[in-house]
Scaffold this active site. Sequence first.
Site, short mmCIF file in Angstrom:
data_model
loop_
_atom_site.label_atom_id
_atom_site.label_comp_id
_atom_site.label_asym_id
_atom_site.label_seq_id
_atom_site.Cartn_x
_atom_site.Cartn_y
_atom_site.Cartn_z
N HIS B 56 4.43 10.25 -3.72
CA HIS B 56 4.58 9.66 -2.20
C HIS B 56 4.89 10.78 -1.48
CE1 HIS B 56 4.82 6.01 -4.29
NE2 HIS B 56 6.06 6.01 -4.78
N HIS B 218 2.40 2.24 -5.35
CA HIS B 218 2.30 2.65 -6.86
C HIS B 218 0.85 2.03 -7.44
CE1 HIS B 218 6.50 2.25 -5.66
NE2 HIS B 218 6.58 3.51 -6.19
#
Lengths: 331, 331, 211, 211
Positions: B56, B218
């Site tokens: 991320h 995700h």
Amino acid sequence: MKKVINKPEQVVEEMLQGVVAAHPQYVKRIEGFNVLVRANGPTAKVALVSGGGSGHEPSHGGFVGRGMLDGAVAGAVFTSPTPDQVYEAVKAVDGDKGVLLIIKNYTGDVMNFEMAAEMAEADGIKVDKVVINDDVAVENSTWTTGRRGIAGTVLLHKIAGAKAETGADLTEVKRIAEKVIANVRSMGMALSPCIVPAAGKPSFTLAEDEMEIGMGIHGEPGTHRENIRSADEIASHLLEKIFADMPLQQGDEVAVLVNGLGATPLMELYVVNRKVAAVLNAKGIKTAKTFVGNYMTSLEMAGFSITLLKLDAELKALLLAPADTPAFVQF
Amino acid sequence: MKKVINKPEQVVEEMLQGVVAAHPQYVKRIEGFNVLVRANGPTAKVALVSGGGSGHEPSHGGFVGRGMLDGAVAGAVFTSPTPDQVYEAVKAVDGDKGVLLIIKNYTGDVMNFEMAAEMAEADGIKVDKVVINDDVAVENSTWTTGRRGIAGTVLLHKIAGAKAETGADLTEVKRIAEKVIANVRSMGMALSPCIVPAAGKPSFTLAEDEMEIGMGIHGEPGTHRENIRSADEIASHLLEKIFADMPLQQGDEVAVLVNGLGATPLMELYVVNRKVAAVLNAKGIKTAKTFVGNYMTSLEMAGFSITLLKLDAELKALLLAPADTPAFVQF
Amino acid sequence: MSAYAIAAIQAIGEAIITNKENLTALDAAIGDADHGINMARGFEAVMTKLTGLEPDKDISFVLKTVGMTLISTVGGASGPLYGTAFMRAAAASQGKWSLDAAAAAQMLAAAITGIKERGKAQRGEKTMLDALEPAYEAFVAGMEEQRTLVECLELARDAALQGVEYTKTIIATKGRASYLGERSRGHQDPGATSAYLMLAALADFCRRQEG
Amino acid sequence: MSAYAIAAIQAIGEAIITNKENLTALDAAIGDADHGINMARGFEAVMTKLTGLEPDKDISFVLKTVGMTLISTVGGASGPLYGTAFMRAAAASQGKWSLDAAAAAQMLAAAITGIKERGKAQRGEKTMLDALEPAYEAFVAGMEEQRTLVECLELARDAALQGVEYTKTIIATKGRASYLGERSRGHQDPGATSAYLMLAALADFCRRQEG
Ligand SMILES: Nc1ncnc2c1ncn2[C@@H]1O[C@H](COP(=O)(O)OP(=O)(O)O)[C@@H](O)[C@H]1O
Ligand SMILES: Nc1ncnc2c1ncn2[C@@H]1O[C@H](COP(=O)(O)OP(=O)(O)O)[C@@H](O)[C@H]1O
Ligand SMILES: [Mg+2]
Ligand SMILES: [Mg+2]
Ligand SMILES: [Mg+2]
Ligand SMILES: [Mg+2]
């Protein structure tokens, strides 16, 4: 073509509107032109104008602000802006101390910016220009067009911008800019192409196991293709090409820019930077500052470039000076 | 799998090395752990620790620095870090005024961070936690796991970090953090999947004309798929979902974050922001600050999210306070 | 009156716009995939501009309008080059209301000189000049043989096409394709192609006007 | 001595590592495509840890080592859950050097309680509990019928497999799959599958030891 856009023909216009809506404290638009200038400009200093085709965001509009550019001109995607646009930018930012044009070395950019300079000079505005050609993938000696300007341009904006902020005159700012150009080298690679919205399809393709070395930032093919290698091998190869062109000695000091072309995750850019740092350390070269991120992109191309800028005390101090722009903030 | 990496198993380790090599003035690593803490820490203030799976970036290591986080824990790609790692971070940053854990609401993150908190508390360290769940794609009422934490987390880091910097105590910093959580909403979409290095292939596929609405960060599937629409239509849809969950009145003031998931060009994010700004203007909602860029990514996923944070005077002042971290610098 | 000149330019514009994708594809192979897009954007603007033009203007005025419009809408390398070419042709046709072969030859020569001055390229560097210079020579040769304007234009067109073919055999040393070095060989130059298309459209237009 | 327990864990570890891609693929459909990767990473670490273990330890010590290793290497949701499960099983087997059915049942019960406390889930929410709880019940039922440990384990394994099948019919309300709502139906839960694989490997291992 998977893009979050409305109409391909509208993408530059709408992007500019989005930038102004996001950063009114930094930039304003010159009505009717694809030009962003400082919100609080013009200021009583040498003004810097850059620009080029769009699709390289945050270059160049993202670097308009204190300590960097005064104006940025956005052409159509990957197409250098027209002289009238550049001319408007020059007129808008001129604060009577003259304007320096920062041009990436592409035939189109050089011609369009030069025509704009002629127009502005006819108005009595003091205009000078520098042409940056940091891409060592293209060998200067062989091709008369010379090397391309790529990510090193961002460091040029930073340093020339800091110099202009000191109140230096046009000759001095140009001298510093030329010094950056003499000491900055870049080279890039791509893993995947990008799609120009108006074209609707990629300008080249790469097989699942291929990469393109020496890729330009407009989808221009690079020097050659080969099978994908590890991050360390790729980084070493790009660095070798840079060192071959600009030998560095033990004790030299550099700034590093690991620049993402658009779709390469920051994670991978940092993996690359690990190797860059290791190679520089092993050679006894000091790193004054490292930048890792998307600074000079090529739409959603996957890939990256490495830029090394050899510093002296003067360049280093200017590099580390504060800047406050939408895409480059430094205390 | 086209990635600039060495070995999939090494990617987090090598990334962390690359981050430390790039930003030694900001962060240092806790030897033997996947934890980044402030280079000059611990400081005599409430310390903030966040983290989660890697992939991320720049979240969360890029936000370690003055005015934001004190420590960031990096798990395997898309996998929440283990308690022992979080525990090390807590021990390293504790400056005797206690530690606040900022947890994105995923079962794994919550459990691992809670276990770490138990371990730290057993050492006599004052630890508290907040769990952020800004993603309105997942309806809170229906699913007992509750909403996910996504890009709004960055604004939480910013504001809670600014509060901690004022010297406020743990209760106060937590109160502010809870206030952010109560007032921040996000929703995202994806155009293309990403590939977890260790998996080697995408976790889902989307047809050439499809997009996924309500996508997680995700690669978790979203709420539904549909044909790609225009940037304006997509932005309007995401905003409607946010407004449905957090009604805003004329005269309200917000912060906006148009967050790229990794492969979406800044150009497109600005096209989206143009529409976001237009919708907010039309509703008479004021925008105190807009952020556009890759703040909470999902490797090389193409797509974006929109975050709105409703501000009051207290939150606004903290949002606009200075910050100095690798990925977030503000004067 | 300018109607004839405007119609000629419109024929040229249509040829360019029709070949937009074709020109872009050529540029994709050795450049940055925008030549057709750039030129089409420019000529669309030209067509709009010409539609509003008063009919009482000389050829020079029409061409100057075309040149200025191309300069301010095309961008890239081809914008300043073609723009300059039309501006120079305009300068060479001041006060003219109709054309003979000699006048056309002068204009073409002026245009080519403009391109060379602006772009600092020579024939043989894989650019539009490899279509334009042979075209000019063929035009002059036709004139020396006392051919009509239309015949001269057709000779020029054919020579331009040969020039386009020739660009496939050489490597680029100017423009964006020069970055490719050896790899540029085998590909046809987009700018030479657009130059040929313009000459062909002009020749066809003049022939149709005659017949 | 711990050799038996270690070998049993190794059998479990091999089953997980062999099914790494399979488990990841299941997680890709309704989660984030990491369950196999997480579990394999954890059990690779466990195998390394166990190799170095002194042979003079009781079952509890082995299980505690497994639990701690899983907690510090797996991450995600399954790390704390399976880690806690092994820690609780360790606590329930202190001082034990061999197992009978009753002791195994106690350990399984303790493990399940640990998972429920840590994850706050119930049976029927499409998690590992949907394999583990039926397995426990089948185990106890076998015990009540005076079956051997191996037979009880096999009953437990079969029930776990049914539980895995059952997860296909329900929607998830815990874990990452819950974000999918209705769309999670029809998919098999990865955690339930790994729980089944562990029980199956254990049952096979014990059967092989007997035979
Ligand atoms: N210096 C030059 N002189 C003459 N023609 C040139 C020169 N450089 C480029 N060209 C022509 O321009 C064409 C490319 O135009 P275009 O694609 O529109 O611009 P860009 O290269 O900036 O993308 C080339 O095919 C070539 O014919
Ligand atoms: N609260 C919970 N209680 C029990 N099991 C759970 C819970 N949440 C998730 N699980 C199990 O964990 C599995 C997913 O594990 P894994 O993919 O490793 O973690 P993550 O979801 O964090 O990526 C699910 O398939 C489910 O069986
Ligand atoms: Mg171009
Ligand atoms: Mg996970
Ligand atoms: Mg081109
Ligand atoms: Mg998972």
